[in-house]
Design a protein around this motif. Sequence first.
Motif, mmCIF file in Angstrom:
data_model
loop_
_atom_site.group_PDB
_atom_site.id
_atom_site.type_symbol
_atom_site.label_atom_id
_atom_site.label_comp_id
_atom_site.label_asym_id
_atom_site.label_seq_id
_atom_site.Cartn_x
_atom_site.Cartn_y
_atom_site.Cartn_z
ATOM 1 N N LEU A 174 -2.067 12.863 -5.008
ATOM 2 C CA LEU A 174 -1.151 12.133 -6.156
ATOM 3 C C LEU A 174 -0.363 10.876 -5.832
ATOM 4 N N LEU A 175 -0.010 10.942 -4.420
ATOM 5 C CA LEU A 175 0.547 9.739 -3.998
ATOM 6 C C LEU A 175 -0.489 8.696 -3.926
ATOM 7 N N GLU A 176 -1.602 8.901 -3.314
ATOM 8 C CA GLU A 176 -2.826 7.925 -3.415
ATOM 9 C C GLU A 176 -2.883 7.538 -4.830
ATOM 10 N N TRP A 177 -3.189 8.287 -5.732
ATOM 11 C CA TRP A 177 -3.450 7.677 -7.298
ATOM 12 C C TRP A 177 -2.316 6.841 -7.724
ATOM 13 N N SER A 178 -0.944 7.331 -7.506
ATOM 14 C CA SER A 178 -0.020 6.503 -7.916
ATOM 15 C C SER A 178 0.027 5.049 -7.165
ATOM 16 N N GLN A 179 -0.408 4.802 -5.911
ATOM 17 C CA GLN A 179 -0.372 3.558 -5.242
ATOM 18 C C GLN A 179 -1.573 2.840 -5.875
ATOM 19 N N ILE A 180 -2.509 3.648 -6.031
ATOM 20 C CA ILE A 180 -3.796 2.746 -6.784
ATOM 21 C C ILE A 180 -3.328 2.161 -7.947
ATOM 22 N N GLN A 181 -2.564 3.019 -8.900
ATOM 23 C CA GLN A 181 -2.042 2.688 -10.228
ATOM 24 C C GLN A 181 -1.243 1.417 -9.885
ATOM 25 N N ALA A 182 -0.157 1.517 -8.716
ATOM 26 C CA ALA A 182 0.562 0.731 -8.808
ATOM 27 C C ALA A 182 0.017 -0.741 -8.169
ATOM 28 N N GLY A 183 -1.199 -0.753 -7.741
ATOM 29 C CA GLY A 183 -1.628 -1.760 -7.387
ATOM 30 C C GLY A 183 -1.707 -2.179 -5.883
ATOM 31 N N SER A 184 -0.953 -1.212 -5.028
ATOM 32 C CA SER A 184 -0.661 -1.276 -3.668
ATOM 33 C C SER A 184 -1.808 -1.136 -2.670
ATOM 34 N N ILE A 185 -2.710 -0.609 -3.353
ATOM 35 C CA ILE A 185 -4.031 -0.257 -2.335
ATOM 36 C C ILE A 185 -4.986 -1.280 -2.682
ATOM 37 N N LYS A 186 -5.460 -2.098 -1.857
ATOM 38 C CA LYS A 186 -6.509 -2.950 -1.885
ATOM 39 C C LYS A 186 -7.668 -2.500 -0.973
ATOM 40 N N PRO A 187 -9.158 -2.779 -1.179
ATOM 41 C CA PRO A 187 -10.107 -2.524 -0.373
ATOM 42 C C PRO A 187 -10.108 -3.430 0.762
ATOM 43 N N ASP A 188 -10.358 -3.121 1.859
ATOM 44 C CA ASP A 188 -10.597 -3.881 3.250
ATOM 45 C C ASP A 188 -12.020 -4.297 3.463
ATOM 46 N N ILE A 189 -12.560 -5.134 2.617
ATOM 47 C CA ILE A 189 -13.961 -5.147 2.486
ATOM 48 C C ILE A 189 -14.794 -5.861 3.942
ATOM 49 N N ARG A 190 -15.539 -5.052 4.465
ATOM 50 C CA ARG A 190 -16.410 -5.636 5.658
ATOM 51 C C ARG A 190 -17.576 -4.999 5.337
ATOM 52 N N SER A 191 -18.744 -5.547 6.434
ATOM 53 C CA SER A 191 -19.811 -5.218 6.486
ATOM 54 C C SER A 191 -19.910 -3.957 7.321
ATOM 55 N N CYS A 192 -20.541 -2.815 6.791
ATOM 56 C CA CYS A 192 -20.600 -1.585 7.481
ATOM 57 C C CYS A 192 -22.234 -0.941 7.022
ATOM 58 N N ASP A 193 -22.517 0.094 7.844
ATOM 59 C CA ASP A 193 -23.684 0.591 7.579
ATOM 60 C C ASP A 193 -23.490 1.920 7.103
ATOM 61 N N LEU A 194 -23.854 2.202 5.731
ATOM 62 C CA LEU A 194 -23.728 3.366 4.882
ATOM 63 C C LEU A 194 -24.297 4.452 5.425
ATOM 64 N N SER A 195 -25.423 4.600 6.128
ATOM 65 C CA SER A 195 -26.248 5.479 6.725
ATOM 66 C C SER A 195 -25.296 6.195 7.815
ATOM 67 N N GLU A 196 -24.341 5.411 8.590
ATOM 68 C CA GLU A 196 -23.522 5.937 9.618
ATOM 69 C C GLU A 196 -22.552 6.543 8.915
ATOM 70 N N LEU A 197 -21.844 5.930 7.759
ATOM 71 C CA LEU A 197 -20.772 6.613 7.213
ATOM 72 C C LEU A 197 -21.266 7.867 6.665
ATOM 73 N N ILE A 198 -22.565 8.050 6.112
ATOM 74 C CA ILE A 198 -22.790 9.424 5.633
ATOM 75 C C ILE A 198 -22.926 10.393 6.799
ATOM 76 N N ARG A 199 -23.192 9.907 8.037
ATOM 77 C CA ARG A 199 -23.424 10.851 9.073
ATOM 78 C C ARG A 199 -21.996 11.376 9.592
ATOM 79 N N GLU A 200 -20.972 10.382 9.677
ATOM 80 C CA GLU A 200 -19.842 10.687 10.011
ATOM 81 C C GLU A 200 -19.106 11.667 9.165
#
Length: 610
Positions: free
Chosen positions: A443-469
């Motif tokens: 609920l808190l995370e959803w409300s932060q998204i609606q308030a616009g206080s959460i912004k993605p930190d876009i960086r280069s990453c390996d999707l396969s590694e994220l899936i394994r983790e």
Amino acid sequence: MKSRLASVSLFILFSLQLFGNHDDSLAVYRLMNTGSRCLTTDRVCAIGYYLEAISLADSLNYMDDSVASVMYMVSNFEYYRGNTERAIETALKALKHYRETGNQAKIVRMLVLVGDILRGNNLYDQSYRYLHEAKAIALRLNDSAILASVFNRLAAIYFEDKRIPPDTAEKYALLSLAIAERAGDKALTYNNQNILGVIEINRGNYRKALEHFHRAFSLVEKTFPEDVPLILINMARAYDSLSNPEESEKLSLKALSLAQEMNIPQYVRLSCMNLEEINLRKWDYKNAHKYACLYYQAKETILTQKVLVQLQEFNNRLASEKQRSENQKLLYEQQLARGRLQTYTGLGILLIILLVVSVGFWTYQSRQRNKINRIAAQLDQSNKVLKRFMSILGHDLRSPFNVILGFTDILKYEDDLSEEERKLYTGKLHDVSRSTFRLLESLLEWSQIQAGSIKPDIRSCDLSELIRETIVVVEPAAQVKRITIRNADSGPVMIDADANMIMTILRNIMSNAIKFTNPDGFVQVKTGLSASAVTIEIADNGVGITPEDLGKLLHLNTHYKSKGTNGEPGSGLGLILCREYAEMHKGSISVASEKDKGSAFTICLPVKSV
């Protein structure tokens, strides 16, 4: 305390002179002597020298009473700071030495320390073995001072072990207190006063408990400052039970500050537990969440020292994010001011035109009515979402809190519960509390998204590694239900994304797949790559979703939730958060399902730009 430290220092100096002709042991004594000189001014530095001395002595296979005495101090220090494994390892080495030399008084001291370390980790049966042996030896020695220390630790374990009547703990604490007061032992005196205080709290005699805590507090600062936070925490509990939350919060905050300053994670954990409960009653979920986070960080610190580095990095990142947020807020206010100026200028020009051209006036009115209608429609939709959100908040939070209150009433008022029943209710209470906490986080995370206080930190990453983790994180839950997770790993897939948000999406959908798959089933993870997008399909052979319910997923205004195959609770908010995160990455989530045959969620994300 100071007299004891001075005695240890003099003993080390005496040993240094006695064994000065041994070159190897001389280096050990030099380190111990250096530690003793800075013990009163810098305890952490002193322990560092003692650890070096112990390590050197171990490498030389050298041991005597001086080294064992230093081991006792190191073990006590490590025990307070949550390094239980090192504490008990060091204490057992010293105990072995004293058993070999036959020093009965020192044997009792080490038995008490080992027993107390085991007690602190809720290993009561093992602890009793050491403490009862210590009691038998102390009785044979007929040394009241030694016996008082044994009685004190027995009082502590009898109080914590709910299998033992509380009167037994009180009897041993009073015996130890009487001996300690006659001998002028301030450390044991305050310790027993503290135990008697917590016994009175359990009985509901809160004012009497405070009398014991105040007596303890007058002694603890001078004898053993590390225990000041503990006394403050217990005083806070008593004031809270006396309906004085302001004093309770003040004492808990002071205890937290001291515990953090002295790096004692156990007291950080206890003070945060008090503060979390106080803020929850005040409906201050933000601070409650903050102290809950500190509670789990302190709990993790007891298990591993790595969390200290993580905590420093977290605090640094938190300060950076705060500064970034303030800068963004200032920029937004500047943009808003410019926008208002432009709006007012435009309105002024429009008013002039309206005064000249009547047709323009009616055109403007018509446009304004259309604009108002659009805004009204948007507000109406927003109100529907808000009402649905409040409905979720009221229903989904009320139900688990009713369960929590029900179990706590049973545990509080049912005195004839068996140990199995108590464990069952405690386990269910823990499960419901964790589920409710996860709902609050969502609920808190959803409300932060609606308030616009959460912004993605876009960086280069390996999707396969994220899936394994992510699979590593969810695999324990799958193993409980004997569910196989198949990962069709096709090699590195580079994307521009916020790694934490992508892992949140993967974790939620994989957890749902496990939740709604019967035991011995499977979950399949596959990735696909095209020129402009990458897809991740997470499929299962679970219970599936009916066509009627399929359209309710991923939308707050048609909030859908159900229990898993093992009765696992869920709020449905996790998938809504996943959709929000995917859209932040200019991606999407789709789902296909057939009742009793399984479901397949497809996440579509843009590939890494070249």
